[in-house]
Design a protein around this motif. Structure first.
Motif, short mmCIF file in Angstrom:
data_model
loop_
_atom_site.label_atom_id
_atom_site.label_comp_id
_atom_site.label_asym_id
_atom_site.label_seq_id
_atom_site.Cartn_x
_atom_site.Cartn_y
_atom_site.Cartn_z
N UNK A 9 3.93 8.77 4.60
CA UNK A 9 2.35 9.20 4.36
C UNK A 9 1.51 7.70 4.03
N UNK A 10 2.09 7.07 3.24
CA UNK A 10 1.43 5.96 2.68
C UNK A 10 1.27 5.00 4.00
N UNK A 11 2.32 4.83 4.58
CA UNK A 11 2.11 4.06 5.73
C UNK A 11 1.11 4.40 6.78
N UNK A 12 1.11 5.94 7.13
CA UNK A 12 0.21 6.32 7.85
C UNK A 12 -1.46 6.36 7.37
N UNK A 13 -1.58 6.29 5.93
CA UNK A 13 -3.05 6.04 5.55
C UNK A 13 -3.45 4.76 5.46
N UNK A 14 -2.49 3.96 5.49
CA UNK A 14 -2.81 2.49 5.27
C UNK A 14 -2.67 1.42 6.44
N UNK A 15 -2.02 1.92 7.56
CA UNK A 15 -1.70 1.02 8.61
C UNK A 15 -2.18 1.73 9.82
N UNK A 16 -2.17 0.94 10.97
CA UNK A 16 -2.60 1.55 12.17
C UNK A 16 -1.42 2.20 12.80
N UNK A 17 -1.10 3.60 12.18
CA UNK A 17 -0.01 4.41 12.68
C UNK A 17 -0.44 5.75 13.21
N UNK A 18 -0.50 5.92 14.59
CA UNK A 18 -1.16 7.01 15.09
C UNK A 18 -0.81 8.45 14.55
N UNK A 198 -4.66 0.85 -8.43
CA UNK A 198 -3.65 0.67 -7.28
C UNK A 198 -4.51 -0.09 -6.08
N UNK A 199 -4.98 -1.05 -6.09
CA UNK A 199 -5.96 -1.97 -5.42
C UNK A 199 -5.15 -3.19 -4.88
N UNK A 200 -5.17 -3.64 -3.87
CA UNK A 200 -4.84 -4.83 -3.26
C UNK A 200 -5.45 -6.21 -4.17
N UNK A 201 -4.56 -7.10 -4.38
CA UNK A 201 -5.11 -8.09 -5.45
C UNK A 201 -5.63 -9.35 -4.66
N UNK A 223 5.56 0.22 -4.37
CA UNK A 223 6.15 -0.94 -4.06
C UNK A 223 5.09 -1.82 -3.28
N UNK A 224 4.37 -1.27 -2.43
CA UNK A 224 3.71 -1.96 -1.33
C UNK A 224 2.56 -2.71 -2.08
N UNK A 225 1.99 -2.06 -2.76
CA UNK A 225 0.79 -2.56 -3.82
C UNK A 225 1.31 -3.62 -4.85
N UNK A 226 2.30 -2.93 -5.52
CA UNK A 226 2.82 -3.75 -6.73
C UNK A 226 3.45 -5.01 -6.37
N UNK A 227 3.89 -5.33 -5.32
CA UNK A 227 4.49 -6.68 -4.76
C UNK A 227 3.37 -7.78 -5.19
N UNK A 228 2.03 -7.34 -5.16
CA UNK A 228 1.10 -8.46 -5.54
C UNK A 228 0.98 -8.58 -7.05
N UNK A 229 1.44 -7.79 -7.98
CA UNK A 229 0.93 -7.87 -9.25
C UNK A 229 1.46 -9.38 -9.97
N UNK A 248 2.41 2.60 -14.48
CA UNK A 248 2.63 4.15 -14.93
C UNK A 248 3.87 4.50 -14.10
N UNK A 249 4.84 4.45 -14.94
CA UNK A 249 6.37 4.68 -14.48
C UNK A 249 6.55 6.08 -13.82
N UNK A 250 7.07 6.29 -12.58
CA UNK A 250 7.07 7.43 -12.02
C UNK A 250 6.14 7.96 -11.26
N UNK A 251 4.92 7.19 -11.28
CA UNK A 251 3.75 7.47 -10.62
C UNK A 251 3.58 6.78 -9.40
N UNK A 252 2.88 7.67 -8.41
CA UNK A 252 2.97 7.34 -6.94
C UNK A 252 1.61 6.29 -6.68
N UNK A 253 1.44 5.83 -5.60
CA UNK A 253 -0.07 5.45 -5.05
C UNK A 253 -0.80 6.74 -5.05
#
Length: 285
Positions: A9-18, A198-201, A223-229, A248-253
């Motif tokens: 769902x994260x991929x769907x809402x953030x990438x051009x996935x139809x 949870x914003x891109x850096x 993981x997607x956003x956190x890679x830039x921390x 926040x451990x255990x928390x989602x985007x």
């Protein structure tokens, strides 16, 4: 819920996935089309639960406003305490869903906490945020990044000059808006305090341009956003930019969005929001 489903769902809402491809892959993960359709309402936002502070709350003043942007008039939702005075000001920046009832509610929460709060609509160049998610996604794909950023910088200028602002402006943004909050920290010299959920850096080379302070909130499962921390934190330290960073451990985007049932994390959201208000009051008061 299965983490693979949330990641999809994260991929769907953030990438051009139809949507058709998203539903097909969701059916594979859940076992059937019927199961996928049953899970879908648990993934998608529910704006029926968006209002925690009433739009008719008599402690507040709210209005629809326009201000000059890079591509004509920018629409926005403005909220402030009922009693006139001089208040710190905050730009509220929506997710990649546009200006919606949830973000308007967050704007009222800030006003109730003693701020002049403005939520601009990034999709103003197209007439404003449409009602359908597919239309919103399409319009976001057409935005000019530099001009959009410039229009949000102009929101900072608008609030700095507002008659009930104390002249000190901050921002708080979520997801797409968290990335924009980071960009405002870089590109607006008047930005005193930027809070990014949870914003891109920003690019590490640009971090030295930050004149104010930043507060950063991340979900441990994002993981997607956190890679830039790591690169961002290293650049903040190198440039001596005041910052606070929380994971926040255990928390989602999108853990702060209480209209997103499978990703909302009440404990993390309340803790992060308390830290946000404390930070903004300290930096803008």
């Amino acid at each position: 819920m299965n983490q693979d489903i949330i990641n999809l769902y994260d991929e769907y809402t953030h990438k051009p996935l139809k949507r058709e491809e998203f539903l097909k892959r969701l059916a594979r993960l859940t076992g059937s089309t019927a199961a996928a359709l049953a899970v879908l309402p648990l993934l998608e936002v529910n704006y029926a639960k968006a209002e925690t502070v009433s739009g008719q709350d008599d402690r507040l003043r709210t209005e629809r406003i326009e201000y000059p942007g890079e591509e004509g008039k920018m629409k926005g939702y403005l909220a402030m305490p009922k009693n006139k005075g001089k208040y710190p000001a905050v730009v509220v920046i929506h997710e990649n869903r546009g200006l919606n009832p949830h973000i308007e509610d967050v704007t009222r929460r800030l006003a109730l906490a003693g701020f002049v709060a403005l939520a601009p609509d990034a999709l103003s160049p197209f007439g404003g945020t449409p009602s359908g998610d597919a239309d919103v996604r399409e319009q976001f794909g057409k935005l000019d990044a530099a001009k959009t950023r410039g229009s949000f910088v102009k929101a900072v200028d608008f609030l700095k000059a507002h008659s009930e602002s104390n002249g000190k402006v901050g921002s708080v943004g979520f997801c797409w808006g968290g990335a924009m909050a980071n960009q405002l920290a870089v590109h607006s010299p008047d930005m005193k305090a930027a809070v990014a959920f949870y914003g891109r850096q920003p690019e590490a080379a640009d971090v030295a341009k930050i004149k104010g302070a930043v507060q950063l909130h991340y979900g441990g499962m994002d993981e997607r956003v956190n890679a830039g921390i790591p690169a961002y934190e290293e650049a903040l330290k190198k440039a001596n930019v005041p910052y606070e960073l929380y994971v926040y451990e255990g928390a989602q985007h999108a853990f702060h969005n209480d209209t997103a049932p499978t990703r909302y994390n009440e404990a993390a959201a309340k803790l992060a929001w308390g830290r946000t208000l404390e930070f903004l009051r300290k930096r803008l008061g």
